[in-house]
Design a protein around this motif. Sequence first.
Motif, PDB file in Angstrom:
ATOM      1  N   VAL A  55     -26.675 -10.388 -81.049  1.00 40.76           N
ATOM      2  CA  VAL A  55     -27.454 -10.645 -79.851  1.00 40.76           C
ATOM      3  C   VAL A  55     -27.541  -9.725 -78.872  1.00 40.76           C
ATOM      4  O   VAL A  55     -28.521  -9.337 -78.204  1.00 40.76           O
ATOM      5  N   ARG A  56     -26.361  -8.860 -78.455  1.00 38.08           N
ATOM      6  CA  ARG A  56     -26.314  -7.880 -77.683  1.00 38.08           C
ATOM      7  C   ARG A  56     -27.159  -6.729 -78.255  1.00 38.08           C
ATOM      8  O   ARG A  56     -27.930  -6.301 -77.329  1.00 38.08           O
ATOM      9  N   LEU A  57     -27.104  -6.325 -79.500  1.00 38.33           N
ATOM     10  CA  LEU A  57     -28.090  -5.316 -79.943  1.00 38.33           C
ATOM     11  C   LEU A  57     -29.553  -5.837 -79.911  1.00 38.33           C
ATOM     12  O   LEU A  57     -30.264  -5.035 -79.484  1.00 38.33           O
ATOM     13  N   ALA A  58     -29.760  -6.955 -80.100  1.00 38.88           N
ATOM     14  CA  ALA A  58     -31.281  -7.399 -79.999  1.00 38.88           C
ATOM     15  C   ALA A  58     -31.742  -7.351 -78.536  1.00 38.88           C
ATOM     16  O   ALA A  58     -32.814  -6.889 -78.158  1.00 38.88           O
ATOM     17  N   GLU A  59     -30.777  -7.832 -77.621  1.00 42.23           N
ATOM     18  CA  GLU A  59     -31.154  -7.737 -76.143  1.00 42.23           C
ATOM     19  C   GLU A  59     -31.536  -6.220 -75.880  1.00 42.23           C
ATOM     20  O   GLU A  59     -32.334  -5.859 -75.114  1.00 42.23           O
ATOM     21  N   ALA A  60     -30.358  -5.425 -76.247  1.00 43.66           N
ATOM     22  CA  ALA A  60     -30.732  -3.900 -75.900  1.00 43.66           C
ATOM     23  C   ALA A  60     -31.924  -3.472 -76.399  1.00 43.66           C
ATOM     24  O   ALA A  60     -32.735  -2.836 -75.821  1.00 43.66           O
ATOM     25  N   VAL A  61     -32.381  -3.757 -77.613  1.00 44.43           N
ATOM     26  CA  VAL A  61     -33.439  -3.201 -78.350  1.00 44.43           C
ATOM     27  C   VAL A  61     -34.673  -3.864 -77.493  1.00 44.43           C
ATOM     28  O   VAL A  61     -35.494  -3.285 -77.269  1.00 44.43           O
TER      29      VAL A  61
END
Length: 164
Positions: free
Chosen positions: A101-107
């Motif tokens: 979720v954190r990676l997807a939000e950052a992307v």
Amino acid sequence: MDRYGDMLLRTAWLLLKDQQSAEEAVQDTFVQAYAKISQLQEPDRLQAWLISITVSRCRMKTRTWSWRSIFPSAESGSWAEEMAGATAGAEELFMVEWNNVRLAEAVRSLDYIYRECLTLYYFHEMNIREIAVQLAAPENTVKSRLARGRMLLKQRLEKEGHFE
């Protein structure tokens, strides 16, 4: 639709940052693919063809103003959690899901041109040449967008303390 729907939906979601817009883009993709299936010259390239239509539909959606730009979907953050499968232990699953979720939000926080290149390169495992053809851009442009996107992504993750 069964074979490629989830993959195209994840791609559209990463590019558009909104579940409803992503679903619309994928639906438009399948409608357009059905209408123009006779133009597909190499059946073994169906996946790449569908991805190209999806990316094009996403690009069109980002250019079109909508009431959703004022009232974003309240569900867009929780949808990533629904996309993860569950076969591991609860703690392990939570950590994997949290990182995803954190990676997807950052992307998703990156500009569209960087999200597009990073999604095609890492999620669809396309090489630089394939991405350049897909985006109708020079290979060096794709390389710089990937490098800049990686740098911005790393900065965002470091800023949040998720990447050391």
